[in-house]
Design a protein around this motif. Structure first.
Motif, short mmCIF file in Angstrom:
data_model
loop_
_atom_site.label_atom_id
_atom_site.label_comp_id
_atom_site.label_asym_id
_atom_site.label_seq_id
_atom_site.Cartn_x
_atom_site.Cartn_y
_atom_site.Cartn_z
N HIS A 194 0.85 -1.20 0.00
CA HIS A 194 0.00 0.00 0.00
C HIS A 194 0.88 1.24 0.00
O HIS A 194 1.72 1.43 0.88
N ASP A 201 -10.63 10.33 11.34
CA ASP A 201 -11.32 9.15 10.80
C ASP A 201 -12.49 9.58 9.93
O ASP A 201 -12.71 9.04 8.84
N GLY A 205 -11.13 10.90 6.68
CA GLY A 205 -10.66 9.80 5.83
C GLY A 205 -11.80 9.08 5.15
O GLY A 205 -11.69 8.70 3.97
N ARG A 206 -12.91 8.89 5.87
CA ARG A 206 -14.05 8.20 5.27
C ARG A 206 -14.68 9.03 4.15
O ARG A 206 -15.06 8.51 3.10
N ALA A 245 -12.39 8.98 1.09
CA ALA A 245 -12.42 7.71 0.36
C ALA A 245 -13.55 7.70 -0.67
O ALA A 245 -13.42 7.12 -1.75
N GLY A 302 -6.58 6.30 6.70
CA GLY A 302 -6.76 6.69 5.31
C GLY A 302 -5.86 7.80 4.81
O GLY A 302 -6.01 8.26 3.68
N THR A 343 -2.85 9.47 3.05
CA THR A 343 -2.07 8.98 1.91
C THR A 343 -0.67 9.57 1.82
O THR A 343 0.17 9.07 1.06
N ARG A 357 -4.66 -0.47 10.14
CA ARG A 357 -6.08 -0.22 10.38
C ARG A 357 -6.51 -0.71 11.76
O ARG A 357 -7.31 -0.06 12.45
#
Length: 565
Positions: free
Chosen positions: A266, A479, A482-483, A486, A512, A514, A539
């Protein structure tokens, strides 16, 4: 427990880990601030005007020294910003007029007059509370420097270091630490402060181990040989004859072997925070994949007039040149609050941290400053082309999708291809669904996001616990970001101090994120930690941290998950 075991336990002091690595050296104690200057005898009436006239030149000298320290090449930008602000405070007319009145009206000696005048300002700031109360410490620092100048004694601060040493202090002001060199300042230990304090930030920039908030540090004797472990947060007395120097085994990797991926492939970009060409060269030297934060305000903070477009272009080109062929993300001028820009002539505000700062200074919907931003954007685009880098630009202090849209429009008009914004206020996360639709990427400034989330000034040692980037409330906010990102496939970077902590970097990847951007010295350890774990472990570490009741629990449980693999 035996007597020997008890003695060994007592020889280990524990504090907050602030900068990784370990070193052994003799303790050099930083002297306590000056005491109260003498209150009398009263100055005769015929000499009062002459004595009062001594105050302004002394203050000007202190201001000039602080400004010179803030302009030192390669200085950590956050420390430089505070030095510039403090230099202006040293020549505050209200403070100088009040001190002069004490001399003229009461015959108070000048040094005592400054002390008493400052006391009034300190009391007023503390009574105001919040952000203003935290500025009281800055007034005290300026007061002591002016008093020392008037008395003709050395200013408070770090004494000259004759050899490799471990500095131990109650706390270290930016002016105390601005001239430190890693060759002699092997490690820093303070009784106060937290992981985002000035001491911690500077230590990470220098690449030296540091432990802050270390109870018992006052007991360390001058010359005692100690080992400082910045990762464990320990300070341990060691036997005479132990080799002095950096513990290379504890220092970890020295370069980034990129491109960086987790153990299962990843991709995570590991990039640098820089402010000048020296930083850029260091970033290239350690193998940074690019720049996640180019701070552009240092050119402006010490300028009496706006730098010309040609001067800006040339400066940006020189700064970016060592990173030819790599991506460079530049943050546009972040002015206001603790980063005053004289030529902008910004009006005083009761609470500058919550006022017209960052992009708000240049937003056509708030207080546009006659093309300053547009000229900077054009200079960045031209400078990047000259240096041969892939430019990305982002604006600070964006709270709404409408603000983001206005900045993107102006940036594209100036020729920028990739445009994003900083995530520094909770509203930007809560409105992420609309905001992300306007930009190509976002970058989280965890230092500001944390202080605004907790209403806790990040410069305050007393509030360091709230400004811990391991706070679950902050991680839950990330969080959520990040959601949302995505869903839109929008890249999310972190360029605050949180990205410099390898353990926390694991959690950020799991949330999440990057790309991780930190001081060049921190990048190798961050890259190595990410490469050692697979994405599922990251995670799970993130989930454990999110479920923790407090920062200490989040840190401990995330480390346990990562260690178990």
């Amino acid at each position: 427990m035996s007597t020997t075991e008890t003695q060994q336990e007592e020889a280990v002091l524990r504090g907050t880990p602030a900068s990784r690595g370990a070193a052994v050296g003799p303790v050099v104690r930083v002297p306590e601030p000056l005491g109260e200057p003498a209150a009398g005898p009263a100055i005769p009436a015929e000499r009062r005007e002459a004595e009062a006239a001594r105050i302004a030149p002394a203050a000007a000298e202190v201001g000039a020294r602080l400004m010179a320290l803030g302009s030192k090449p390669g200085l950590d930008p956050d420390v430089a910003n505070v030095l510039f602000a403090t230099s202006m405070m040293a020549e505050d007319p209200a403070l100088l007029d009040a001190a002069g009145a004490h001399v003229r009206d009461h015959g108070t000696p000048p040094a005592r007059a400054v002390y008493e005048a400052a006391a009034g300002f300190v009391a007023a700031l503390q009574a105001a509370g919040g952000y203003m109360a935290e500025r009281a410490g800055d007034v005290v620092d300026v007061r002591d420097r002016i008093v020392a100048e008037l008395l003709g004694v050395p200013a408070p601060g770090v004494p000259p270091l004759s050899g490799p040493s471990v500095l131990v202090a109650r706390d270290l002001a930016p002016a105390d630490t601005a001239t430190l060199e890693p060759a002699t300042a092997l490690a820093l230990v303070t009784e106060e402060g937290g992981p985002t304090s000035h001491t911690a930030i500077l230590a990470r920039s220098l690449g030296v181990p540091a432990v802050v908030g270390c109870r018992g540090a006052a007991s360390l004797a001058e010359g005692a040989l100690v080992r400082v472990d910045g990762a464990a947060g320990t300070v341990e007395t060691v036997a005479a004859g132990t080799a002095v120097g950096v513990d290379l085994a504890a220092a970890g990797p020295t370069v980034v072997t990129g491109p960086v991926t987790t153990a299962d492939g990843h991709r995570v970009a590991v990039v640098a925070n820089i402010a000048d060409a020296k930083d850029a060269a260091r970033a290239a030297e350690v193998g940074a994949e690019g720049v996640g934060l180019l701070r552009t305000e240092l050119t402006f903070l010490s300028a009496a007039t706006e730098p010309s477009p040609d001067d800006q272009r040339a400066g940006y080109a020189a700064t970016m040149a060592p990173l030819h062929g790599r991506p460079v993300t530049a943050r546009t001028l972040d002015a206001g609050a603790d980063k005053p820009v004289p030529f902008l002539a910004m009006a005083p505000e009761p609470n500058p941290a919550l006022g017209v700062r960052g992009q708000r200074v240049f937003d056509q919907g708030v207080a546009d400053r006659d093309g300053v931003l547009d000229r900077q954007l054009a200079a960045l685009v031209a400078g990047a082309a000259e240096a041969g880098v892939r430019l990305k630009v982002m604006a600070p202090m964006i709270a709404t999708a409408a603000e983001a849209r206005r900045f993107v429009t102006r940036a594209r008009a100036a020729g920028a291809d990739e445009v994003g914004v900083m995530i520094e206020v909770p509203a930007a996360v809560l409105g992420a669904r609309e905001l992300l639709a306007e930009v190509d990427f976002v970058s989280v400034g965890t230092n500001d996001l944390t202080q605004y989330l907790f209403a806790a000034d990040r410069q305050s040692g007393a509030l360091a616990g709230l400004n811990d980037p391991w706070q679950p409330a902050l991680l839950r906010l990330l969080d959520q970001l990040g959601r949302e990102a995505a869903v839109t496939a929008t890249p999310v970077g972190v360029c605050g101090e949180a990205a410099a902590d390898p353990d926390l970097a694991v959690v950020l990847v799991g949330l999440g994120v990057t790309s991780l951007s930190a001081s060049p010295a921190a990048l190798p350890a961050v890259a190595a930690r990410i490469a050692a774990l697979d994405l599922d472990t990251c995670r799970r570490a993130a989930s454990a941290a999110l479920a923790a009741p407090d920062a200490e629990g989040a840190r401990a449980t995330a480390r346990e998950v990562a260690a178990a693999g």
